[in-house]
Structures are given as C-alpha cells and as structure tokens.
Design a protein around this motif. Structure first.
Motif, PDB file in Angstrom:
ATOM      1  N   TYR B 133       0.875  -1.256  -0.164  1.00  0.00           N
ATOM      2  CA  TYR B 133      -0.102   0.029   0.070  1.00  0.00           C
ATOM      3  C   TYR B 133       0.890   1.360   0.001  1.00  0.00           C
ATOM      4  CZ  TYR B 133      -3.684   3.248   1.185  1.00  0.00           C
ATOM      5  OH  TYR B 133      -4.277   4.437   1.003  1.00  0.00           O
ATOM      6  N   LEU B 136       2.060   2.182  -3.329  1.00  0.00           N
ATOM      7  CA  LEU B 136       1.106   2.775  -4.305  1.00  0.00           C
ATOM      8  C   LEU B 136       0.928   4.312  -3.690  1.00  0.00           C
ATOM      9  CD1 LEU B 136      -1.305   2.452  -6.030  1.00  0.00           C
ATOM     10  CD2 LEU B 136      -2.988   1.943  -4.108  1.00  0.00           C
ATOM     11  N   VAL B 137       0.757   4.664  -2.769  1.00  0.00           N
ATOM     12  CA  VAL B 137       0.669   5.813  -2.144  1.00  0.00           C
ATOM     13  C   VAL B 137       1.760   6.692  -2.499  1.00  0.00           C
ATOM     14  CG1 VAL B 137       0.523   7.422  -0.209  1.00  0.00           C
ATOM     15  CG2 VAL B 137      -1.082   5.290  -0.255  1.00  0.00           C
ATOM     16  N   VAL B 140       1.360   7.423  -6.589  1.00  0.00           N
ATOM     17  CA  VAL B 140       0.159   8.352  -6.656  1.00  0.00           C
ATOM     18  C   VAL B 140       0.781   9.646  -6.521  1.00  0.00           C
ATOM     19  CG1 VAL B 140      -1.746   9.064  -5.864  1.00  0.00           C
ATOM     20  CG2 VAL B 140      -1.400   6.500  -6.191  1.00  0.00           C
ATOM     21  N   THR B 154      -4.246  12.575  -1.968  1.00  0.00           N
ATOM     22  CA  THR B 154      -3.473  11.449  -2.422  1.00  0.00           C
ATOM     23  C   THR B 154      -4.244  10.267  -1.959  1.00  0.00           C
ATOM     24  OG1 THR B 154      -1.709  12.764  -2.194  1.00  0.00           O
ATOM     25  CG2 THR B 154      -1.481  10.169  -2.168  1.00  0.00           C
ATOM     26  N   ALA B 158      -5.590   7.203  -4.243  1.00  0.00           N
ATOM     27  CA  ALA B 158      -4.900   5.931  -4.009  1.00  0.00           C
ATOM     28  C   ALA B 158      -6.210   4.994  -3.951  1.00  0.00           C
ATOM     29  CB  ALA B 158      -4.002   5.749  -2.994  1.00  0.00           C
ATOM     30  N   TRP B 162      -6.818   1.746  -6.719  1.00  0.00           N
ATOM     31  CA  TRP B 162      -6.905   0.692  -5.951  1.00  0.00           C
ATOM     32  C   TRP B 162      -8.349  -0.238  -5.866  1.00  0.00           C
ATOM     33  CZ3 TRP B 162      -6.101  -0.697  -0.132  1.00  0.00           C
ATOM     34  CH2 TRP B 162      -6.326  -2.057   0.255  1.00  0.00           C
TER      35      TRP B 162
END
Lengths: 211, 211
Positions: B133, B136-137, B140, B154, B158, B162
DNA sequence: AAGTCCCTCTGAACAACGTTTACTAATAGA
DNA sequence: TCTATTAGTAAACGTTGTTCAGAGGGACTT
C-alpha cells in the motif's frame, strides 16, 4: 375463504420474522457464525420449524440477497428518471456507493459471499440483479453516444465503472482500508468516486479539468 | 547439531505440506467446505497432527494469506523500478489485475474473506500488505506532482485506483459478471482497466484522447 | 357432535465439524 | 541401558446443518 387467507398471511408473517431475525444476527456476527439454532431461539421456535419455511440455510441467505437487490433497484428507479445521461450515470454510481455505505450487511450478502452462490443465481430468479445491470449498460451506451469513453467497448466501460465503485465499497466493508482513519473512510470513498466521475464523465463545464 | 537441523527441516516440510494441500483443497471447494479432517486425509496424517503445526483452521488461512501478499509484493518489486511514475503506476495496476486473474485462489483468500480477519491483520505481521500500500501511495503522490489527479487528495486517489482494479477483479472472481461471456471476461477486465488508466493517467501522447 | 383429515410444530437423532486430551511409540542424549 | 523429549494418534466433547417420526390441534365432513 377468509380462513385460508389468514393461514397464508400467517405463513408469510412467519417467513419474514425468520428473515428479520436472520438479517439482524448475520449483521452482528456474520453469516458463518449464525446457526439455525440461534435463529430458532430468537424467534422462539424449534430449529426444525425453520425448515418448513426455507429449504436450507443458504435459502435464507438467498432470500435476503434478493431483498437487497430489490432495495438497490428501487433506489435506482429514482435516478433513472434523470434526463441527461451523464448526470444519470453519475447518480447511479453515487447511489450505488451510498447503498453500500448505508446497508453494509446487505451489500456484504449480495456481492461478497461464497463461490457456491452462482449456482443459485443462475437457476433462481436473479431478476433484480440483471435489471440493475441492464440499466447501467443502457446509460453507459447513451453516454458514449454523447462522446464519453469513446475508445472503449460498452461492456468494458460498464464493468470498469461498476467495478470501480464496487471495489471502493468492498475495501471499506471488508476492512482492507484500515490504514485510513475510520471516521474519514466514507468521505474518502466519496471523494475517490467523484474523482473517477470527473475524469470519465466530465460535465461540459469541467471539460478543462482533466489530469 | 546436524540432527536438530534435520528436525527443523522436517518440521518446515510438514508445515508446507499442510499448506500446499490446504491451498489445493480451498481452491477446489472453498474455505468453508474444506474440513481439517479432509486436509488430514490428504496428507495422510490424523486431524490432531495438524494442530501441532497450526493453532487452528484460521491460522492456516492466514499463512496462505501471507504467502499471497508476499507473491504480490514480489511482482510489484519489478514494476517499482520503472522510473516514470505514470508508467510505474500503470504497471502496478496492471500487475495487480494480472495477479488477481492468474491466482484467483490467493486473491480470494487475501481480499474477500470474512470480517473476523481484521483482528488478525492488526495483531499479526501484516507487513507485505502495508508495504504494497505504501508503494502505491508514494507512486500516486509522484503522479500528482506531475500534474495528474490534481483536484483529489492522495488518499482518495490511491483508494480510487486500487478500489477500481480490485472491484473489477472481484466481480469476475465472485462470478458477479456472469452476464459477460466467460471466455471474454478477462479481456474485458483488461480493457476496463486500460480505460481507467487512459482517463486518469494519460501518457503525454494521449493528452487529447479524453472523454 | 363426532370423526377424520391435514397441517404446524417439535424432540430426538444423524453425520460431520473444529478442537482438546490422554495416551503410545519412537527417538536423542546421558 | 536408562531417561526425557518429541511426533503422532484415538477417542471424546460440544456444536453444527439437516431429517424424520410423531404429537397436537384446528378445519372440514357427516
């Protein structure tokens, strides 16, 4: 024939008493952790009685499942009246998210339970589900006719939009988004949905807002 | 100390034999429909033996759950090397979808099982999930710094991305997309994901393609 | 009013489940 | 060779979903 009427009424009442109790228990403890015996105790009848009204435990689940789809479909009927297809599609998506946020027990039952379920879905009357999906596809097609999501097949566009909102809701409901503060999760989910809408379905005024 | 080594090795082998059998059975019949007794029969040991290696049935599930996250994270490490954040984020999303399509049993275990699970997630070492995770953040945020999805926080961006891919995958895996022909579902899912990427994360060359 | 039918409901049972316990058999270290 | 530790198990416990033979009492017929 008043007496046969009464009998029918009593039968229906018993049925919905079972469903009501089952729904409350499922919401509290989860489907797996609710036994027929617990439902029976709650309605103050013997466990065997339940089998006079439902074939098995899955049938109770399926009945609630169907109730949920009816609810969802009823909500959608309001949004279906919106004339502008873009506003209508946005309404459908937002309504879907609100349904998931407001009725997480139903949502859980409807979309996230077991693999065995599909057998039932195919055989039984899965009407509300199919109807809701048809409405989505029709609206997506209208939006495409207006120039939105042009480079994508209608099926893929519909799956993408539905999936996106469904996924956001699922992550919250199954608590996979626990890295976000609990009291902000719903708002973040709404913001995420809005972001998708703004990029995929811009209102004429938003035309310049992309990326 | 060669003999204590052998013992440790044997213990690990037994453990992974249980996991292997359990995974195969879960994939075939679903977690609920697989009993400890069936797993025991498959590995040709008594049911009680399994409890020497796992605390309870949920612990087996959780071990597989963790294996799945490790797999997913390993895939992501390859995509993490892509320099351009937009291409990297696209790679992450597409890799996630491919993981779900290729390893539906793992995916099912990881993201769609029960509510009771979160308790475990919080206490135990949920490392791989959090790491994935965070990656991903971070990506992004980099995309936002380059001008993408500017009007959204953000966290929401995200969650939206997702959730979108997760939702598309879930609908297929839980067979809620049975209105689409079975042999086309995976391709439609890929097309849907591409559509989302093209609108939310356009490459410079796609800049004019929106809506 | 009496007798028959039917229909709702139940207690008891069944097989299968997850899990625990007391035990056996075998092996490792002394 | 003797002892301690370990891996493995049979048997049991309480609970589950589900079935079934039968009880009880209203509803029809005579």
């Amino acid at each position: 024939m008043a007496i046969v009427d009464r009998k029918l009424r009593e039968k229906a009442e018993m049925r919905s008493r079972i469903l009501e109790s089952a729904k409350a228990l499922f919401a509290e403890d989860g489907f797996q952790n609710v036994s027929i015996r617990k439902i029976a105790e709650k309605i103050e009848y013997s466990p065997a009685t339940i089998y006079l009204y439902f074939q098995d435990k899955d049938a109770i689940l399926f009945a609630l499942h169907n109730e949920g789809f009816r609810d969802l479909f009823t909500r959608q009927k309001h949004q279906a009246k919106i004339a502008d297809p873009v506003a209508r599609l946005r309404g459908l998506l937002e309504g879907y998210l609100e349904f998931a946020l407001q009725e997480p027990e139903y949502y859980d039952l409807m979309f996230m339970l077991f693999t065995p379920l599909p057998k039932i879905i195919k055989t039984a009357e899965w009407r509300y589900g199919r109807r809701a999906y048809r409405m989505l596809v029709k609206t997506v097609a209208e939006c495409q006719a207006k120039g939105h999501m042009m480079n994508t097949s209608t099926d893929a566009a519909a799956l993408g939009l539905w999936g996106a909102v469904h996924g956001i809701a699922s992550l919250l409901i199954r608590q996979r988004a626990s890295m976000l503060p609990a009291d902000k999760q719903a708002d973040i989910a709404r913001e995420a949905t809005l972001m998708l809408e703004n990029h995929l379905l811009p209102f004429p005024a938003d035309a310049g807002l992309h990326s």
